[in-house]
Design a protein around this motif. Structure first.
Motif, short mmCIF file in Angstrom:
data_model
loop_
_atom_site.label_atom_id
_atom_site.label_comp_id
_atom_site.label_asym_id
_atom_site.label_seq_id
_atom_site.Cartn_x
_atom_site.Cartn_y
_atom_site.Cartn_z
N GLY A 149 -1.98 -2.14 -13.25
CA GLY A 149 -1.15 -0.96 -13.45
C GLY A 149 0.04 -0.86 -12.51
O GLY A 149 0.79 0.12 -12.54
N VAL A 150 0.21 -1.87 -11.66
CA VAL A 150 1.37 -1.95 -10.77
C VAL A 150 1.78 -3.41 -10.67
O VAL A 150 1.00 -4.31 -10.96
CB VAL A 150 1.07 -1.42 -9.34
CG1 VAL A 150 1.23 0.07 -9.23
CG2 VAL A 150 -0.31 -1.82 -8.87
N SER A 151 3.03 -3.63 -10.25
CA SER A 151 3.49 -5.01 -10.09
C SER A 151 4.27 -5.13 -8.80
O SER A 151 4.77 -4.14 -8.25
CB SER A 151 4.37 -5.43 -11.28
OG SER A 151 5.55 -4.64 -11.33
N THR A 152 4.40 -6.36 -8.32
CA THR A 152 5.13 -6.62 -7.10
C THR A 152 5.94 -7.90 -7.28
O THR A 152 5.65 -8.69 -8.17
CB THR A 152 4.16 -6.76 -5.90
OG1 THR A 152 4.91 -6.93 -4.71
CG2 THR A 152 3.23 -7.95 -6.07
N ARG A 153 6.95 -8.06 -6.44
CA ARG A 153 7.72 -9.31 -6.48
C ARG A 153 6.82 -10.47 -6.11
O ARG A 153 6.19 -10.45 -5.05
CB ARG A 153 8.87 -9.25 -5.47
CG ARG A 153 10.18 -8.73 -6.02
CD ARG A 153 11.32 -9.10 -5.09
NE ARG A 153 11.09 -8.57 -3.75
CZ ARG A 153 11.56 -7.42 -3.31
NH1 ARG A 153 12.26 -6.67 -4.10
NH2 ARG A 153 11.32 -7.02 -2.08
N LYS A 154 6.79 -11.49 -6.94
CA LYS A 154 5.91 -12.64 -6.62
C LYS A 154 6.49 -13.48 -5.47
O LYS A 154 5.78 -13.94 -4.60
CB LYS A 154 5.73 -13.53 -7.86
CG LYS A 154 4.87 -12.88 -8.93
CD LYS A 154 3.43 -12.70 -8.46
CE LYS A 154 2.51 -12.21 -9.55
NZ LYS A 154 2.76 -10.83 -9.95
N ARG A 155 7.81 -13.69 -5.48
CA ARG A 155 8.42 -14.46 -4.40
C ARG A 155 9.13 -13.50 -3.46
O ARG A 155 9.98 -12.72 -3.87
CB ARG A 155 9.43 -15.48 -4.95
CG ARG A 155 8.83 -16.56 -5.83
CD ARG A 155 7.76 -17.39 -5.13
NE ARG A 155 8.22 -17.96 -3.88
CZ ARG A 155 7.40 -18.39 -2.92
NH1 ARG A 155 6.09 -18.28 -3.05
NH2 ARG A 155 7.88 -18.92 -1.82
N HIS A 183 -3.82 4.26 -0.70
CA HIS A 183 -4.74 3.18 -0.32
C HIS A 183 -4.78 2.12 -1.42
O HIS A 183 -4.75 0.91 -1.13
CB HIS A 183 -6.15 3.73 -0.09
CG HIS A 183 -6.29 4.47 1.20
ND1 HIS A 183 -6.85 3.91 2.33
CD2 HIS A 183 -5.95 5.73 1.55
CE1 HIS A 183 -6.84 4.79 3.32
NE2 HIS A 183 -6.30 5.91 2.87
N TYR A 184 -4.82 2.55 -2.68
CA TYR A 184 -4.86 1.61 -3.80
C TYR A 184 -3.60 0.74 -3.80
O TYR A 184 -3.68 -0.49 -3.92
CB TYR A 184 -4.98 2.36 -5.13
CG TYR A 184 -4.99 1.45 -6.33
CD1 TYR A 184 -6.18 0.90 -6.81
CD2 TYR A 184 -3.81 1.12 -7.00
CE1 TYR A 184 -6.20 0.05 -7.91
CE2 TYR A 184 -3.82 0.27 -8.11
CZ TYR A 184 -5.01 -0.26 -8.56
OH TYR A 184 -5.02 -1.11 -9.64
N LEU A 185 -2.42 1.36 -3.68
CA LEU A 185 -1.16 0.62 -3.75
C LEU A 185 -0.99 -0.33 -2.57
O LEU A 185 -0.53 -1.46 -2.73
CB LEU A 185 0.01 1.60 -3.82
CG LEU A 185 0.08 2.45 -5.10
CD1 LEU A 185 1.11 3.57 -4.95
CD2 LEU A 185 0.40 1.59 -6.32
N LEU A 186 -1.36 0.12 -1.38
CA LEU A 186 -1.26 -0.76 -0.20
C LEU A 186 -2.21 -1.94 -0.31
O LEU A 186 -1.84 -3.09 -0.03
CB LEU A 186 -1.56 0.05 1.07
CG LEU A 186 -0.45 1.01 1.53
CD1 LEU A 186 -1.00 2.07 2.48
CD2 LEU A 186 0.69 0.22 2.21
N LEU A 187 -3.45 -1.67 -0.73
CA LEU A 187 -4.42 -2.77 -0.86
C LEU A 187 -4.04 -3.72 -1.99
O LEU A 187 -4.23 -4.93 -1.87
CB LEU A 187 -5.83 -2.20 -1.10
CG LEU A 187 -6.51 -1.63 0.14
CD1 LEU A 187 -7.85 -1.00 -0.24
CD2 LEU A 187 -6.74 -2.71 1.20
#
Length: 320
Positions: free
Chosen positions: A102-108, A262-266
């Motif tokens: 349900g969330v995404s982050t930059r892979k590189r 906590h969810y987003l940081l982890l």
């Protein structure tokens, strides 16, 4: 270890099929869900197994090297969240779309990357928006993003480290007695608000019914029903010193339940631990900036705080 053990002892309350079945039935009846009896019977074991799996992940994380701790804590929290969702949605998971993160982050990661300035983006579907909706009645988060520093500033136990490392006080302690809280009006300078505007802001963001409130000479005083204390958002509970804290700065995430931070940081740390091996290893070994102390301290805090927040949520379902 002692913090986590204490919390898992509390969870033993649910490790009884009779207790859990009655708990789920009550929760479903409060939600006016049809066939509450039948659905509570069907979900008793899944609920217990989610909690059991979560506990195992957390306990393994306690023993693991920091290199893999975020992954274990993240999946431990995911299982505890799934148990929590089951208290409001007896058919979870109905579709595979709710199983994604349900969330995404930059892979590189970019050059000169710092964890503080990293961000995650909220997706339309997946566990994060689903739990925000089902557990906290928060909708339409898609497209928003969160910087790690803003999320770290939602955790009151990090206040001391922010003061030492960043010369920044992020929370002020709040005097309280039972259900009465006094917020010093000195906060008005930090919020750039008049007394009346602050009262409106506070009552609009607090997310619970206030029994009564009044403006004193030096403080804004409120009384909150005991059953509502676990639902407070602007006031953050410091579970080591057992005090409530108020954020010193307005932040887009101040009115978010702390569990979401906590969810987003982890989530982000677990992705870094899996896919950014070089940066993660250098962060742990080189300790070249403030990223490492904040990550290490956050992991120490979340090991007991996130199970505490989940248990608090489950107890609030029992009381309503």
């Amino acid at each position: 270890m002692k913090h986590t053990n204490q919390h898992w002892q509390s969870y033993l309350y649910f490790f009884s099929t009779n207790t859990t079945k009655d708990f789920l039935k009550h929760s479903y009846q409060m939600e006016k869900i049809e066939q509450a009896e039948q659905k509570s019977f069907e979900n008793t074991y899944p609920f217990i197994y989610y909690l059991e799996h979560g506990q195992i992940y957390y306990e393994q994380a306690e023993q693991a090297p920091i290199m893999i701790k975020p992954i274990l804590y993240f999946y431990g929290l995911v299982h505890l969240i799934k148990a929590s969702i089951l208290t409001t949605d007896p058919n979870y998971p109905e579709t595979t779309s709710v199983l994604a993160h349900g969330v995404s982050t930059r892979k590189r990661k970019k050059q000169q990357y710092t964890f503080f300035n990293d961000e995650v983006k909220f997706q339309k579907s997946g566990l994060f928006p689903y739990m925000a909706d089902k557990m906290f009645h928060m909708k339409h988060l898609e497209g928003e993003k969160a910087y790690m520093v803003d999320l770290l500033q939602q955790i009151p136990e990090l206040n001391t480290l922010f003061q030492l490392a960043e010369k920044q006080q992020i929370f002020m302690p709040i005097k309280h007695h039972d259900q009465s809280f006094s917020i010093p009006l000195s906060i008005l300078d930090r919020y750039h608000m008049t007394e009346g505007r602050f009262v409106d802001y506070f009552l609009g963001k607090i997310n619970v019914d206030v029994s009564n409130h009044s403006l004193g000479e030096n403080s804004f005083d409120i009384t909150i029903e005991k059953t509502m204390l676990s639902k407070l958002r602007l006031l953050k509970y410091h579970h080591t010193d057992k005090e409530y804290y108020f954020p010193m700065e307005r932040n887009d995430f101040s009115h978010y339940p702390e569990l979401l931070a906590h969810y987003l940081l982890l989530y982000n740390l677990s992705m870094i631990a899996r896919y950014e091996t070089e940066w993660w290893s250098e962060c742990i070994k080189m300790m070249s900036n403030n990223d490492f102390p904040f990550i290490q301290t956050f992991l120490d805090i979340t090991s007991s705080k996130s199970p505490f927040l989940i248990f608090d949520y489950l107890m609030s379902r029992k009381q309503t």
